[in-house]
Each structure stands twice: as C-alpha cells, then as structure tokens.
Scaffold this motif. Structure first.
Motif, mmCIF file in Angstrom:
data_model
loop_
_atom_site.group_PDB
_atom_site.id
_atom_site.type_symbol
_atom_site.label_atom_id
_atom_site.label_comp_id
_atom_site.label_asym_id
_atom_site.label_seq_id
_atom_site.Cartn_x
_atom_site.Cartn_y
_atom_site.Cartn_z
ATOM 1 N N MET A 1 16.235 -1.014 6.705
ATOM 2 C CA MET A 1 16.525 -1.389 6.233
ATOM 3 C C MET A 1 18.389 -1.941 6.147
ATOM 4 N N LYS A 2 18.113 -3.101 5.324
ATOM 5 C CA LYS A 2 19.836 -3.317 5.417
ATOM 6 C C LYS A 2 20.021 -2.874 3.703
ATOM 7 N N LEU A 3 21.807 -2.835 3.604
ATOM 8 C CA LEU A 3 22.104 -3.226 1.891
ATOM 9 C C LEU A 3 21.838 -3.861 1.491
ATOM 10 N N ARG A 4 22.034 -5.151 1.596
ATOM 11 C CA ARG A 4 22.128 -6.465 1.008
ATOM 12 C C ARG A 4 20.430 -7.227 1.011
ATOM 13 N N GLY A 5 19.884 -6.417 1.306
ATOM 14 C CA GLY A 5 18.473 -6.970 1.279
ATOM 15 C C GLY A 5 17.764 -5.937 -0.266
ATOM 16 N N ILE A 6 19.048 -5.216 -0.979
ATOM 17 C CA ILE A 6 18.008 -3.794 -1.775
ATOM 18 C C ILE A 6 18.739 -4.827 -2.928
ATOM 19 N N ASP A 7 17.587 -4.561 -3.785
ATOM 20 C CA ASP A 7 18.688 -4.642 -5.314
ATOM 21 C C ASP A 7 18.914 -3.805 -5.995
ATOM 22 N N LEU A 8 19.840 -3.462 -6.795
ATOM 23 C CA LEU A 8 20.790 -2.569 -7.539
ATOM 24 C C LEU A 8 20.135 -2.492 -8.512
ATOM 25 N N ASN A 9 19.494 -3.488 -9.410
ATOM 26 C CA ASN A 9 18.607 -3.025 -10.105
ATOM 27 C C ASN A 9 17.944 -2.776 -10.318
ATOM 28 N N LEU A 10 16.881 -3.115 -9.039
ATOM 29 C CA LEU A 10 15.916 -1.182 -9.044
ATOM 30 C C LEU A 10 15.453 -0.218 -8.966
ATOM 31 N N LEU A 11 17.456 0.047 -8.481
ATOM 32 C CA LEU A 11 17.610 1.160 -8.123
ATOM 33 C C LEU A 11 18.118 2.318 -9.335
ATOM 34 N N VAL A 12 18.049 1.314 -10.163
ATOM 35 C CA VAL A 12 18.936 1.633 -11.675
ATOM 36 C C VAL A 12 17.339 1.932 -12.622
ATOM 37 N N THR A 13 16.510 1.085 -12.031
ATOM 38 C CA THR A 13 14.902 1.303 -12.959
ATOM 39 C C THR A 13 14.491 2.480 -12.311
ATOM 40 N N VAL A 14 15.259 2.553 -10.588
ATOM 41 C CA VAL A 14 13.660 3.919 -9.583
ATOM 42 C C VAL A 14 14.327 4.888 -10.638
ATOM 43 N N ASP A 15 15.868 4.643 -11.700
ATOM 44 C CA ASP A 15 16.418 6.482 -11.943
ATOM 45 C C ASP A 15 16.016 6.426 -12.611
ATOM 46 N N ALA A 16 15.635 5.726 -13.710
ATOM 47 C CA ALA A 16 15.458 5.917 -14.603
ATOM 48 C C ALA A 16 13.717 6.492 -14.905
ATOM 49 N N LEU A 17 13.546 5.698 -14.430
ATOM 50 C CA LEU A 17 11.615 6.364 -13.963
ATOM 51 C C LEU A 17 11.254 7.598 -13.030
ATOM 52 N N LEU A 18 12.258 7.967 -12.595
ATOM 53 C CA LEU A 18 11.939 9.612 -12.157
ATOM 54 C C LEU A 18 12.399 10.426 -12.438
ATOM 55 N N ASP A 19 13.643 10.069 -13.532
ATOM 56 C CA ASP A 19 13.931 11.555 -14.760
ATOM 57 C C ASP A 19 13.561 11.096 -15.644
ATOM 58 N N GLU A 20 12.473 9.958 -16.505
ATOM 59 C CA GLU A 20 11.801 10.146 -17.085
ATOM 60 C C GLU A 20 10.405 10.486 -16.844
ATOM 61 N N ALA A 21 10.154 9.578 -15.140
ATOM 62 C CA ALA A 21 8.628 10.266 -15.094
ATOM 63 C C ALA A 21 7.368 9.909 -16.204
ATOM 64 N N HIS A 22 7.785 8.476 -16.238
ATOM 65 C CA HIS A 22 7.053 8.007 -17.792
ATOM 66 C C HIS A 22 7.317 7.082 -17.747
ATOM 67 N N VAL A 23 6.428 5.583 -17.140
ATOM 68 C CA VAL A 23 6.926 4.609 -17.758
ATOM 69 C C VAL A 23 6.904 3.418 -18.853
ATOM 70 N N GLY A 24 6.698 3.993 -19.224
ATOM 71 C CA GLY A 24 7.060 3.881 -21.006
ATOM 72 C C GLY A 24 8.271 3.802 -21.843
ATOM 73 N N ARG A 25 8.697 5.272 -21.292
ATOM 74 C CA ARG A 25 9.851 5.545 -21.805
ATOM 75 C C ARG A 25 11.129 5.360 -21.263
ATOM 76 N N ALA A 26 11.163 4.787 -19.753
ATOM 77 C CA ALA A 26 11.831 4.294 -18.761
ATOM 78 C C ALA A 26 12.116 2.694 -19.540
ATOM 79 N N ALA A 27 11.187 2.022 -19.699
ATOM 80 C CA ALA A 27 10.801 1.226 -20.129
ATOM 81 C C ALA A 27 11.601 0.950 -21.303
ATOM 82 N N GLU A 28 11.850 1.925 -22.349
ATOM 83 C CA GLU A 28 12.487 1.526 -23.627
ATOM 84 C C GLU A 28 13.487 1.873 -23.148
ATOM 85 N N ARG A 29 14.413 2.828 -22.592
ATOM 86 C CA ARG A 29 14.991 3.548 -21.948
ATOM 87 C C ARG A 29 16.313 2.443 -21.428
ATOM 88 N N LEU A 30 16.335 1.466 -20.691
ATOM 89 C CA LEU A 30 16.350 0.480 -19.850
ATOM 90 C C LEU A 30 16.315 -0.247 -21.149
#
Length: 307
Positions: free
Chosen positions: A1-30
């Motif tokens: 996987m090349k870095l230019r093929g990765i969406d940085l915004n997606l990684l920010v969302t992943v960080d919130a999802l893993l932190d909250e372990a909850h889709v709703g709370r992650a959505a509200e946070r972001l």
C-alpha cells in the motif's frame, strides 16, 4: 500500500472509532453523520484487511487484536502530523545534531570554510561531518541512509532522491604560473598536447571525457600521472611541467594559489555540480538548513561572492 493511496481523513476517523469503540459517539465527536461514519468504518476494514470493531454483548463493539495493535501507533502518527502542520519554523539557535555531507575534495575544500562559518552563525549547535569521497558510490550511500547530503556531478532525480543544480563549470587548462606554456602568446592544441598531462580518477582510470573528445578529432595526449584527488593533482602541478584539463572551479581552492589557467583549445562539455538529498530528510530542519547554506556558498566555485 502506497501512502499516496491512503485518505488521511479516513485515518482520523479510524482513530476516533478505535478510541470510542462506538460508531455513534465517534460520529458525534467528528461532526459526521452516523451513516458517513459507518461507511468510513467499512473502508477502514478494507484498508487494514481486518474488521477492527466487532459485535460484543449486549449492544456494544469491541476492538480486534489488530485494532489494539494499531491504536497507539496511529494516534502517535496523527499527533506527529499535527505538530508538523501547526508548529512554526524551528529556532535555529537551539537546534542540536549533526549533518553528514559527502563531496569530492575540491568542493569540500573550497566551500567548507564558508559553509562552516555560515552554520556557526545560523545554528551553532549543528555539527557538520564530511564523509570520505568514494568515487561512484556517493548516491548509493545516500540511499542507504549513511549520509544526508551529497555534492556530486551525478544527477539523481529519481525515486526518493531530489537533485538541485549548484552550477555549471567549463574546463580550463591548469598549470604552474611559470610553466613554459604560460608564456606562449597563442596557446593552441599543439602547444597543449606537447606537454605531459595529469588526470584525476578515484579508480585509477587514465582516460576520460577529455580523451574521448581528442579521439574524435584524431588526437591524443600523454597522461603521465593519475592522481586520486584534485588537491593531490593541484599540488603536483605547482612544481612540475604537467598540464591538466580541470573544471574551472578548482581554481577557487587554496591549493591553486600558485597556478594559472588558459582556455581549452578544444570543445569540451562543461561539468555540472549537483546537490542531492533524500526525501526522508525533507522535514529535518538541520539538513534543510545545511542544504540552503550549500546553495548560498556554491557561487564561490565560480569565483563569485557567496549570497
């Protein structure tokens, strides 16, 4: 996987999802909708080839082992990126470290004093380490991470390397000031070829581009001495009747103080000198500063004042 093929915004969302372990709370946070966050989770699962979050009773989600493994490294990486974007220019006076530079002997000698003085004024905590010159190996050493900057005639703008042109230098015939040829009013091809020559080669080669140009017009020269460095050759020129066809920049070294030069009575392509660096040091303030100072002092090799 090349870095230019990765969406940085997606990684920010992943960080919130893993932190909250909850889709709703992650959505509200972001500040995103829940469907958009669920869609991001689906894309993240494809990116990492792992579910990341799985159902857990009674109505929650739990992190997979893969998610636990990437959680802290991802948070650290995003924090580092945030610092890169938000941090202002570094305080050069407080920088500490060392920059490793490779250059052949003439650029190192002719530019070293000015470069060291400029660095002492701008960033006195940065040490400059000149590594030995190995003919033909300098770019590979840069790629291996053994050095940070290379001054070379080889252009290497490919892959992870970037090249900047420092200057172009025509050839000149170099000799001692009281050389018999120095007093000749018309220094022509026959006069040039009447004397033995010295060449510089780190590999011991007796012939190079000058000999190729002579061969094209059916002429040749006698190479009496092969020196491993320009400084060695310049010392030999001071006390012998040898001649040399060198890039004019060699005349800016202290070793050439007792020498003089004449135009080459033959058409020779000029030599280009380049500064090469690796993309891994793009965010390194010390390497960036030294590269900038090299560009500033490089005009000295053309007999000009540094900018």
């Amino acid at each position: 996987m090349k870095l230019r093929g990765i969406d940085l915004n997606l990684l920010v969302t992943v960080d919130a999802l893993l932190d909250e372990a909850h889709v709703g709370r992650a959505a509200e946070r972001l500040g995103l909708s829940q469907p958009a966050t669920s869609n991001a989770l689906a894309r993240a699962r494809a990116l990492f080839s792992d579910p990341l979050l799985v159902r857990a009773p009674p109505n929650g989600l739990r992190r997979t082992s893969r998610a636990e493994a990437i959680r802290e490294p991802l948070r650290t990486a995003l924090a580092d990126l945030a610092r890169i974007v938000t941090t202002g220019p570094p305080d050069l006076a407080t920088l500490r470290g060392a920059v490793r530079l490779v250059a052949s002997d003439v650029p190192a000698a002719a530019l070293g004093t000015a470069l060291t003085a400029a660095l002492a004024k701008r960033a006195p905590g940065i040490d400059l380490i000149f590594h030995p010159w190995h003919a033909g190996d300098e770019v590979r050493r840069l790629e291996r991470g053994e050095v940070d900057l290379v001054i070379t005639v080889a252009s290497a703008s490919h892959g992870s390397l970037r090249t900047e042109l420092l200057g172009t230098y025509p050839y000149a015939i170099v000799m001692q000031r009281d050389h018999p040829a120095a007093a000749i009013e018309t220094f022509d091809l026959d006069c040039w070829l009447a004397f033995p020559h010295i060449v510089v080669s780190g590999r011991g080669d007796r012939q190079g581009s000058v000999d190729e140009a002579l061969a094209r017009i059916g002429r040749h020269r006698r190479v009496a001495v092969v020196a491993p460095t320009f400084l060695h050759a310049l010392e030999l020129l001071c006390d012998t009747d040898l001649l040399a066809a060198f890039p004019i920049g060699v005349m800016e070294s202290n070793a050439a103080a007792r020498l003089t030069s004449r135009p080459v009575p033959l058409t020779l392509a000029p030599v280009s000198l380049h500064l090469v660096r690796h993309h891994r040091t793009d965010m390194d303030p010390a390497v960036t500063l030294v590269a900038k100072l090299v560009r500033e002092v490089a005009p000295r090799l053309r007999g000009e004042e540094a900018g």
